[in-house]
Design a protein around this motif. Structure first.
Motif, PDB file in Angstrom:
ATOM      1  N   THR A 155      -2.322   1.392  -3.656  1.00  0.00           N
ATOM      2  CA  THR A 155      -3.333   2.641  -3.631  1.00  0.00           C
ATOM      3  C   THR A 155      -2.629   3.689  -3.638  1.00  0.00           C
ATOM      4  O   THR A 155      -3.112   4.992  -3.944  1.00  0.00           O
ATOM      5  CB  THR A 155      -4.252   2.197  -2.370  1.00  0.00           C
ATOM      6  OG1 THR A 155      -3.619   2.026  -1.250  1.00  0.00           O
ATOM      7  CG2 THR A 155      -5.300   1.258  -2.613  1.00  0.00           C
ATOM      8  N   GLU A 167       0.846  -1.151   0.029  1.00  0.00           N
ATOM      9  CA  GLU A 167      -0.120  -0.055   0.140  1.00  0.00           C
ATOM     10  C   GLU A 167       0.894   1.320  -0.127  1.00  0.00           C
ATOM     11  O   GLU A 167       0.328   2.174  -0.406  1.00  0.00           O
ATOM     12  CB  GLU A 167      -0.838   0.168   1.386  1.00  0.00           C
ATOM     13  CG  GLU A 167      -2.223  -0.814   1.060  1.00  0.00           C
ATOM     14  CD  GLU A 167      -1.882  -2.349   1.479  1.00  0.00           C
ATOM     15  OE1 GLU A 167      -0.591  -2.364   1.982  1.00  0.00           O
ATOM     16  OE2 GLU A 167      -2.613  -3.122   1.749  1.00  0.00           O
ATOM     17  N   PRO A 180      -3.887  -3.466  -5.103  1.00  0.00           N
ATOM     18  CA  PRO A 180      -3.512  -3.047  -3.620  1.00  0.00           C
ATOM     19  C   PRO A 180      -2.589  -1.788  -3.774  1.00  0.00           C
ATOM     20  O   PRO A 180      -2.166  -1.359  -2.645  1.00  0.00           O
ATOM     21  CB  PRO A 180      -2.653  -4.370  -3.478  1.00  0.00           C
ATOM     22  CG  PRO A 180      -3.142  -5.320  -4.322  1.00  0.00           C
ATOM     23  CD  PRO A 180      -3.521  -4.613  -5.530  1.00  0.00           C
TER      24      PRO A 180
END
Length: 355
Positions: A222, A198, A220
């Motif tokens: 982000t 992340e 994933p």
């Protein structure tokens, strides 16, 4: 007398430092600290010196003849923060090679002959920030290879022999910011390969063998801001490919085999400022799609076989109206029809585009 006593103490310190320095290396102390740099570069060494000064801070062992990294190489210098083992002939790393090296922040192993990383071989490197493994022969990755590296911020793996990225390949690397996988042979990426990343900001997949990327693979990521997919074999870029990349600012998919793009391909990437699509097989593109990207500053479209008929009318209008830099205009040329062949697109008018 005080001056003589001071000089005697200084002489004793120098003598001790020289005594503890490996005879084939050069040791120097950083001013105003007790940190010692041990320089053993280009000494023709086949082994790492077993005894290093207690206050060693940096160990430079590059350009030697090492073939392996045995267990507990740093136990004599627990304060060490940087180890350079680049450009040796290292093939094997003992699982306990870096035992106890909890202060280590940088480990450079690039330019060796490593084909396999030891399971849990880096588990003691709790404070490692930079791990350089480029230009080796690493053929596969497993999650347990990176256990313990909770503070790693930069992992460099270019110029290896990777063909696939398995599920949870980097899951332990919860603080990773930069991941360089360029110049491998990656053909397949598991949709769960990037789970746990992340915090990743930069992902480089340049010069691999990717033909397609499954939906949600980048989900994933982000926090990702820059994604490089240049020099692959991608034939399309689906909207679902970019799902989850809400913070992406730069996307480069140059020199692939992309023939068309969905009108909503950038729906999930509202913060894009730079897009590279040059060197593909695009015949047309929806100019309205680009116009709707309010933050777009640079878009590279040259070296595509543009078919300058009414299908690119929206692109012609976009180029005329936008303030964004849309590539060197002299290189944005029509390939067909014959009547406008080699004409720069920005010089065309809508009424010149046949249907």
């Amino acid at each position: 007398m005080k001056l003589v006593a001071g000089l005697a103490v200084l002489w004793l310190w120098v003598a001790e430092a020289v005594e503890n320095c490996p005879s084939v290396c050069k040791c120097s102390q950083k001013f105003s600290t007790e940190k010692i740099e041990v320089n053993c570069q280009k000494r023709g060494l086949e082994n790492i010196p077993p005894q290093l000064p207690l206050d060693s801070w940096i160990l430079k062992m590059g350009d030697n003849l090492l073939q392996d990294v045995p267990a507990n190489i740093l136990t004599s210098s627990p304060k060490i923060e940087s180890v350079n083992l680049e450009r040796n002939s290292i093939k094997l790393i003992d699982p306990q090679a870096f035992g106890g090296a909890q202060r280590l922040k940088l480990l450079n192993l690039q330019g060796n002959q490593i084909s396999k990383l030891p399971v849990k071989g880096f588990k003691d490197l709790l404070n490692l920030r930079f791990l350089m493994l480029g230009h080796n022969q690493i053929a596969s990755l497993k999650p347990n290879m990176f256990i313990g590296m909770k503070n790693l911020s930069d992992l460099d793996l270019p110029l290896n022999s990777l063909t696939a990225l398995p599920p949870n390949a980097f899951k332990p690397l919860v603080a990773l910011k930069v991941l360089d996988l360029a110049l491998n042979r990656i053909q397949r990426i598991s949709p769960k390969a990037f789970v746990g990343l992340e915090e990743l900001i930069f992902l480089n997949l340049d010069n691999n063998k990717l033909k397609n990327i499954q939906a949600g693979t980048f989900g994933p990521l982000t926090g990702l801001e820059m994604l490089v997919l240049d020099n692959n074999l991608l034939s399309t870029l689906a909207t679902s490919t970019l799902d989850g990349l809400s913070n992406l600012r730069e996307l480069y998919v140059r020199k692939n085999e992309i023939e068309s793009l969905p009108a909503d391909v950038f729906r999930h990437t509202p913060k894009l400022t730079h897009v590279g699509l040059s060197g593909n097989r695009l015949h047309s593109i929806d100019g309205n799609m680009l116009a709707n990207m309010q933050g777009l500053k640079e878009v590279y479209l040259f070296d595509n076989p543009w078919k300058c008929d009414c299908s690119i009318n929206s692109l012609v209008h976009y180029i005329a109206q936008t303030t964004a830099n849309h590539s060197p205009l002299r290189r944005l040329l029509c390939v067909s029809p014959e009547a406008v062949r080699d004409r720069p697109i920005h010089q065309l008018k809508s009424d010149e585009l046949p249907c």
